[in-house]
Design a protein around this motif. Structure first.
Motif, PDB file in Angstrom:
ATOM      1  N   PHE A  56       6.407   2.541   8.640  1.00 29.67           N
ATOM      2  CA  PHE A  56       6.957   2.919   7.271  1.00 29.67           C
ATOM      3  C   PHE A  56       7.416   4.091   7.307  1.00 29.67           C
ATOM      4  N   LEU A  57       8.071   4.703   6.347  1.00 26.37           N
ATOM      5  CA  LEU A  57       8.602   6.181   6.156  1.00 26.37           C
ATOM      6  C   LEU A  57       7.666   6.356   4.898  1.00 26.37           C
ATOM      7  N   ILE A  58       7.634   7.733   4.931  1.00 24.74           N
ATOM      8  CA  ILE A  58       6.858   8.607   3.743  1.00 24.74           C
ATOM      9  C   ILE A  58       7.155  10.160   3.778  1.00 24.74           C
ATOM     10  N   ASN A  59       6.800  10.637   2.762  1.00 23.56           N
ATOM     11  CA  ASN A  59       7.272  12.079   2.649  1.00 23.56           C
ATOM     12  C   ASN A  59       6.496  12.966   3.509  1.00 23.56           C
ATOM     13  N   PRO A  60       7.304  14.040   3.864  1.00 25.32           N
ATOM     14  CA  PRO A  60       6.682  14.999   4.807  1.00 25.32           C
ATOM     15  C   PRO A  60       5.843  15.825   4.055  1.00 25.32           C
ATOM     16  N   TYR A  61       4.260  15.765   4.355  1.00 21.17           N
ATOM     17  CA  TYR A  61       3.379  16.786   3.250  1.00 21.17           C
ATOM     18  C   TYR A  61       3.808  18.126   3.520  1.00 21.17           C
ATOM     19  N   GLY A  62       3.678  18.528   2.373  1.00 18.70           N
ATOM     20  CA  GLY A  62       3.820  19.904   2.013  1.00 18.70           C
ATOM     21  C   GLY A  62       5.378  20.493   1.485  1.00 18.70           C
ATOM     22  N   LEU A  63       6.442  19.311   1.354  1.00 19.90           N
ATOM     23  CA  LEU A  63       7.715  19.542   0.831  1.00 19.90           C
ATOM     24  C   LEU A  63       7.595  19.020  -0.573  1.00 19.90           C
ATOM     25  N   LEU A  64       8.267  19.829  -1.289  1.00 20.78           N
ATOM     26  CA  LEU A  64       8.600  19.435  -2.830  1.00 20.78           C
ATOM     27  C   LEU A  64       9.453  18.118  -3.008  1.00 20.78           C
ATOM     28  N   PHE A  65       9.290  17.211  -3.796  1.00 18.72           N
ATOM     29  CA  PHE A  65      10.150  16.156  -3.747  1.00 18.72           C
ATOM     30  C   PHE A  65      11.497  16.629  -3.807  1.00 18.72           C
ATOM     31  N   GLU A  66      11.932  17.530  -4.410  1.00 21.57           N
ATOM     32  CA  GLU A  66      13.225  17.922  -4.451  1.00 21.57           C
ATOM     33  C   GLU A  66      13.820  18.593  -3.052  1.00 21.57           C
ATOM     34  N   GLU A  67      12.855  18.594  -2.262  1.00 19.86           N
ATOM     35  CA  GLU A  67      13.358  18.908  -0.968  1.00 19.86           C
ATOM     36  C   GLU A  67      13.438  17.985   0.139  1.00 19.86           C
ATOM     37  N   ILE A  68      13.205  16.845  -0.144  1.00 19.70           N
ATOM     38  CA  ILE A  68      13.151  15.515   0.840  1.00 19.70           C
ATOM     39  C   ILE A  68      14.530  14.966   0.983  1.00 19.70           C
ATOM     40  N   THR A  69      14.815  14.758   2.119  1.00 22.05           N
ATOM     41  CA  THR A  69      16.267  14.195   2.520  1.00 22.05           C
ATOM     42  C   THR A  69      16.138  12.939   3.353  1.00 22.05           C
ATOM     43  N   ALA A  70      17.119  12.268   3.684  1.00 24.90           N
ATOM     44  CA  ALA A  70      16.808  11.212   4.467  1.00 24.90           C
ATOM     45  C   ALA A  70      16.316  11.505   5.969  1.00 24.90           C
ATOM     46  N   SER A  71      16.603  12.496   6.410  1.00 21.55           N
ATOM     47  CA  SER A  71      16.456  12.867   8.001  1.00 21.55           C
ATOM     48  C   SER A  71      14.961  13.469   8.055  1.00 21.55           C
ATOM     49  N   ASN A  72      14.391  14.240   7.001  1.00 28.43           N
ATOM     50  CA  ASN A  72      13.051  14.691   7.153  1.00 28.43           C
ATOM     51  C   ASN A  72      11.875  13.903   6.685  1.00 28.43           C
TER      52      ASN A  72
END
Length: 261
Positions: A56-72
């Motif tokens: 499964f996919l999850i957020n990269p820890y340390g990024l703000l949600f506004e910085e999250i993209t499909a590729s990261n």
């Protein structure tokens, strides 16, 4: 609920199906940021990928949600280990909560967790979510409660999380926050949007100090069945959530189009 596809081209070497799911999940992260449901870099939204590996996919820890993209977005397994190279770690508390529910619920394709002011306020109330408005009635008899056990860093808590959510679409983590699941990223987001609104309305109504009007249980139950499509009604609105999600994507395409990169 019908999924609305993205027109973006993949910028990472993945299948077209995975890229579409990445765009959908990145959209939810941006929407949670847009509607001010974030907690700095904390809380998590995860989305299961198709296939037998249960990745499964999850957020990269340390990024703000506004910085999250499909590729990261980070692809991990049920043990919380990255299955592809990524410069980012994963929040261990996110792994404990999300992997437990993904493992137990086939329908929980997406799991969304927040620490909002209104959500945490209702999570701190003995009575939990009250059927004070039409938005909250979607969850009448359809929300579980999980008692607080400290920061979710202990694997033993997973079995109690799973037992407490049961087959419900939402879970209130007492003294902690809110959680919704969905068969898609869109469904999990729209459920959270209205669960959050229900909590905001409850806290606002309570702050006035007047006696609260709670409809009879049979009306609350009937309304819940109307809103979840379980009740027979004279008129139907089967496309409501699909139309709402399409509107959300149009919003993002105006204000945060880079979510698809």
């Amino acid at each position: 609920m019908t999924s609305v596809t993205s027109t973006a081209e993949p910028t990472v070497p993945v299948s077209a199906e995975e890229w579409e799911l990445r765009c959908q999940l990145a959209a939810v992260y941006r929407l949670v940021a847009h509607f001010r449901m974030t907690d700095l870099i904390f809380t998590h939204i995860s989305l299961r990928l198709p296939g037998p590996d249960h990745h499964f996919l999850i957020n990269p820890y340390g990024l703000l949600f506004e910085e999250i993209t499909a590729s990261n977005l980070v692809k991990i397994d049920l043990e919380g280990k990255a299955v592809e190279p990524s410069p980012y770690p994963v929040n261990p508390a996110g792994f404990v909560i999300h992997s437990a529910i993904h493992r137990a619920r086939e329908d929980a394709q997406c799991v969304l967790h927040t620490h909002t002011k209104a959500g945490c306020a209702v999570a701190a109330q003995e009575g939990g979510l009250l059927p004070l408005n039409q938005m909250s009635m979607e969850f009448y008899g359809r929300v579980g409660y999980h008692d607080y056990e400290g920061v979710a860093l202990n694997l033993d808590e997973q079995k109690r999380l799973v037992a407490d959510i049961g087959g419900h679409p939402a879970l209130i983590l007492r003294n902690h926050g809110l959680l919704t699941v969905g068969e898609s990223a869109a469904q999990a987001f729209l459920r959270m949007y209205y669960l959050e609104k229900a909590c905001e309305i409850q806290v606002t109504a309570q702050s006035g100090g007047a006696a609260l009007v709670i409809p009879p249980a049979e009306i609350c139950d009937y309304t819940a069945r109307q809103l979840t499509g379980e009740a027979e009604t004279d008129l139907e609105d089967p496309d409501a959530y699909t139309l709402a999600w399409s509107a959300m994507l149009r919003l993002l395409n105006r204000v945060s189009p880079d979510y698809r990169t």
